[in-house]
Design a protein around this motif. Structure first.
Motif, PDB file in Angstrom:
ATOM      1  N   GLN A  92       0.833  -1.210   0.000  1.00 11.02           N
ATOM      2  CA  GLN A  92       0.000   0.000   0.000  1.00 11.02           C
ATOM      3  C   GLN A  92       0.873   1.269   0.000  1.00 11.02           C
ATOM      4  N   GLY A  93       2.008   1.222   0.665  1.00 12.46           N
ATOM      5  CA  GLY A  93       2.911   2.390   0.643  1.00 12.46           C
ATOM      6  C   GLY A  93       3.457   2.631  -0.748  1.00 12.46           C
ATOM      7  N   THR A  94       3.744   1.526  -1.455  1.00 11.63           N
ATOM      8  CA  THR A  94       4.239   1.661  -2.827  1.00 11.63           C
ATOM      9  C   THR A  94       3.147   2.257  -3.715  1.00 11.63           C
ATOM     10  N   GLU A  95       1.877   1.798  -3.497  1.00 11.69           N
ATOM     11  CA  GLU A  95       0.764   2.335  -4.300  1.00 11.69           C
ATOM     12  C   GLU A  95       0.601   3.848  -4.042  1.00 11.69           C
ATOM     13  N   LEU A  96       0.744   4.244  -2.779  1.00  8.56           N
ATOM     14  CA  LEU A  96       0.590   5.660  -2.456  1.00  8.56           C
ATOM     15  C   LEU A  96       1.749   6.482  -3.037  1.00  8.56           C
ATOM     16  N   MET A  97       2.930   5.861  -3.117  1.00 14.40           N
ATOM     17  CA  MET A  97       4.056   6.580  -3.696  1.00 14.40           C
ATOM     18  C   MET A  97       3.834   6.821  -5.190  1.00 14.40           C
ATOM     19  N   LYS A  98       3.095   5.923  -5.777  1.00 14.10           N
ATOM     20  CA  LYS A  98       2.881   6.025  -7.222  1.00 14.10           C
ATOM     21  C   LYS A  98       1.452   6.493  -7.500  1.00 14.10           C
ATOM     22  N   ILE A  99       0.958   7.417  -6.699  1.00 22.61           N
ATOM     23  CA  ILE A  99      -0.410   7.940  -6.854  1.00 22.61           C
ATOM     24  C   ILE A  99      -0.574   8.688  -8.179  1.00 22.61           C
ATOM     25  N   GLU A 100       0.524   9.153  -8.691  1.00 19.01           N
ATOM     26  CA  GLU A 100       0.461   9.902  -9.939  1.00 19.01           C
ATOM     27  C   GLU A 100       0.161   9.020 -11.126  1.00 19.01           C
ATOM     28  N   ASN A 101       0.247   7.720 -10.966  1.00 15.16           N
ATOM     29  CA  ASN A 101      -0.022   6.797 -12.081  1.00 15.16           C
ATOM     30  C   ASN A 101      -1.526   6.675 -12.346  1.00 15.16           C
ATOM     31  N   GLY A 102      -2.316   7.222 -11.521  1.00 16.26           N
ATOM     32  CA  GLY A 102      -3.755   7.195 -11.729  1.00 16.26           C
ATOM     33  C   GLY A 102      -4.398   6.189 -10.800  1.00 16.26           C
ATOM     34  N   GLY A 103      -5.716   6.135 -10.898  1.00 15.53           N
ATOM     35  CA  GLY A 103      -6.471   5.257 -10.039  1.00 15.53           C
ATOM     36  C   GLY A 103      -6.815   5.981  -8.749  1.00 15.53           C
ATOM     37  N   ASN A 104      -7.469   5.308  -7.865  1.00 12.63           N
ATOM     38  CA  ASN A 104      -7.876   5.855  -6.588  1.00 12.63           C
ATOM     39  C   ASN A 104      -7.342   4.952  -5.484  1.00 12.63           C
ATOM     40  N   PRO A 105      -6.036   5.011  -5.194  1.00 12.37           N
ATOM     41  CA  PRO A 105      -5.456   4.066  -4.247  1.00 12.37           C
ATOM     42  C   PRO A 105      -5.968   4.274  -2.828  1.00 12.37           C
ATOM     43  N   ILE A 106      -6.358   5.500  -2.431  1.00  9.05           N
ATOM     44  CA  ILE A 106      -6.795   5.726  -1.054  1.00  9.05           C
ATOM     45  C   ILE A 106      -8.145   5.052  -0.827  1.00  9.05           C
ATOM     46  N   ALA A 107      -9.071   5.171  -1.767  1.00 12.29           N
ATOM     47  CA  ALA A 107     -10.384   4.540  -1.630  1.00 12.29           C
ATOM     48  C   ALA A 107     -10.257   3.018  -1.688  1.00 12.29           C
ATOM     49  N   ASP A 108      -9.429   2.564  -2.612  1.00  9.92           N
ATOM     50  CA  ASP A 108      -9.234   1.096  -2.726  1.00  9.92           C
ATOM     51  C   ASP A 108      -8.633   0.529  -1.445  1.00  9.92           C
ATOM     52  N   GLN A 109      -7.678   1.243  -0.889  1.00  9.38           N
ATOM     53  CA  GLN A 109      -7.047   0.745   0.342  1.00  9.38           C
ATOM     54  C   GLN A 109      -8.000   0.809   1.524  1.00  9.38           C
ATOM     55  N   ALA A 110      -8.848   1.848   1.573  1.00  6.79           N
ATOM     56  CA  ALA A 110      -9.827   1.963   2.652  1.00  6.79           C
ATOM     57  C   ALA A 110     -10.809   0.813   2.578  1.00  6.79           C
ATOM     58  N   LYS A 111     -11.248   0.489   1.357  1.00  4.54           N
ATOM     59  CA  LYS A 111     -12.183  -0.628   1.190  1.00  4.54           C
ATOM     60  C   LYS A 111     -11.502  -1.937   1.576  1.00  4.54           C
ATOM     61  N   GLU A 112     -10.246  -2.147   1.140  1.00  4.98           N
ATOM     62  CA  GLU A 112      -9.509  -3.398   1.445  1.00  4.98           C
ATOM     63  C   GLU A 112      -9.290  -3.536   2.938  1.00  4.98           C
ATOM     64  N   ASN A 113      -8.971  -2.446   3.622  1.00  8.08           N
ATOM     65  CA  ASN A 113      -8.682  -2.514   5.050  1.00  8.08           C
ATOM     66  C   ASN A 113      -9.951  -2.661   5.892  1.00  8.08           C
ATOM     67  N   SER A 114     -11.100  -2.215   5.391  1.00  3.99           N
ATOM     68  CA  SER A 114     -12.337  -2.292   6.177  1.00  3.99           C
ATOM     69  C   SER A 114     -13.029  -3.647   6.028  1.00  3.99           C
ATOM     70  N   GLU A 115     -12.856  -4.332   4.895  1.00  5.44           N
ATOM     71  CA  GLU A 115     -13.500  -5.625   4.690  1.00  5.44           C
ATOM     72  C   GLU A 115     -12.507  -6.742   5.041  1.00  5.44           C
ATOM     73  N   GLY A 116     -12.998  -7.731   5.742  1.00  6.15           N
ATOM     74  CA  GLY A 116     -12.165  -8.892   6.041  1.00  6.15           C
ATOM     75  C   GLY A 116     -12.406  -9.984   5.009  1.00  6.15           C
ATOM     76  N   THR A 117     -11.738 -11.074   5.180  1.00  2.63           N
ATOM     77  CA  THR A 117     -11.965 -12.207   4.278  1.00  2.63           C
ATOM     78  C   THR A 117     -13.309 -12.842   4.604  1.00  2.63           C
ATOM     79  N   PRO A 118     -14.003 -13.343   3.612  1.00  2.48           N
ATOM     80  CA  PRO A 118     -15.304 -13.959   3.901  1.00  2.48           C
ATOM     81  C   PRO A 118     -15.124 -15.169   4.827  1.00  2.48           C
ATOM     82  N   LYS A 119     -16.035 -15.285   5.768  1.00  3.83           N
ATOM     83  CA  LYS A 119     -15.976 -16.367   6.749  1.00  3.83           C
ATOM     84  C   LYS A 119     -16.506 -17.641   6.109  1.00  3.83           C
ATOM     85  N   GLN A 120     -15.851 -18.770   6.432  1.00  7.40           N
ATOM     86  CA  GLN A 120     -16.314 -20.075   5.982  1.00  7.40           C
ATOM     87  C   GLN A 120     -16.626 -20.893   7.218  1.00  7.40           C
ATOM     88  N   PHE A 121     -17.701 -21.633   7.108  1.00  5.91           N
ATOM     89  CA  PHE A 121     -18.080 -22.446   8.265  1.00  5.91           C
ATOM     90  C   PHE A 121     -18.433 -23.840   7.776  1.00  5.91           C
TER      91      PHE A 121
END
Length: 188
Positions: A92-121
């Motif tokens: 994620q630090g590398t993605e933020l360093m390359k923010i100029e390459n386009g995309g929305n790394p802050i939103a993508d990282q916020a979504k990735e960090n807020s959602e966990g892996t789906p639970k299996q039972f």
């Protein structure tokens, strides 16, 4: 014509034999036997069988783990989670360093960090196949037999032998004789 004759008349001797047969009596008394058979010496040593049942894996499958296993798993999981977190932060630090390459790394990282892996039972209280380990060492029996020789005492008894010898006696039944007779002798 008259021929002079000499007549001879003889009788043979007759001998009679009186025979008394011999008498023999033999009796063999049986031997006196004393036989003793000591019992054999029998030694039996039994090493009992050993049955080992290890249900550690079955208990772990049902989440009934020992405290030592839990501590070991928590330490391993903690280390793996730390490595994953370190790898995620570096990425994620590398993605933020390359923010100029386009995309929305802050939103993508916020979504990735807020959602966990789906639970299996799955059903958690049924252990897996062959999770109970069974080992059996069969019992051993050592048998040692020492035979004992019989003790035989024999007393030999001599035969009883009675013998009456036979007798032979002779007698003359008729004596021998010779008769001489002269017939037709001339007297001059």
């Amino acid at each position: 014509m008259r021929i002079p004759q000499i007549r001879l008349e003889s009788t043979f001797m007759k001998i009679g034999l009186n025979i008394e047969k011999p008498v023999q009596k033999i009796e063999q008394p049986p031997a006196i036997l004393k036989i003793e058979q000591p019992p054999a010496i029998l030694e039996i040593e039994t090493i009992p069988g050993k049955l080992t049942i290890d249900q550690t894996k079955a208990r772990e499958d049902m989440d009934l783990k020992s405290i030592f296993k839990r501590v070991e798993e928590f330490a391993q999981n903690g280390y793996q989670d730390w490595l994953k977190g370190l790898e995620r932060r570096a990425r994620q630090g590398t993605e933020l360093m390359k923010i100029e390459n386009g995309g929305n790394p802050i939103a993508d990282q916020a979504k990735e960090n807020s959602e966990g892996t789906p639970k299996q039972f799955n059903i958690g209280w049924i252990p897996s196949y062959f999770s109970v380990k069974i080992q059996y060492d069969p019992a051993k029996v050592n048998i040692d037999v020492k035979p004992q020789k019989p003790k035989i005492e024999a007393e030999i008894r001599k035969p009883i032998h009675e013998y009456t010898p036979g007798k032979v006696s002779t007698e003359i039944l008729q004596r021998n004789s010779l008769k001489i007779d002269f017939v037709n002798l001339f007297q001059e």
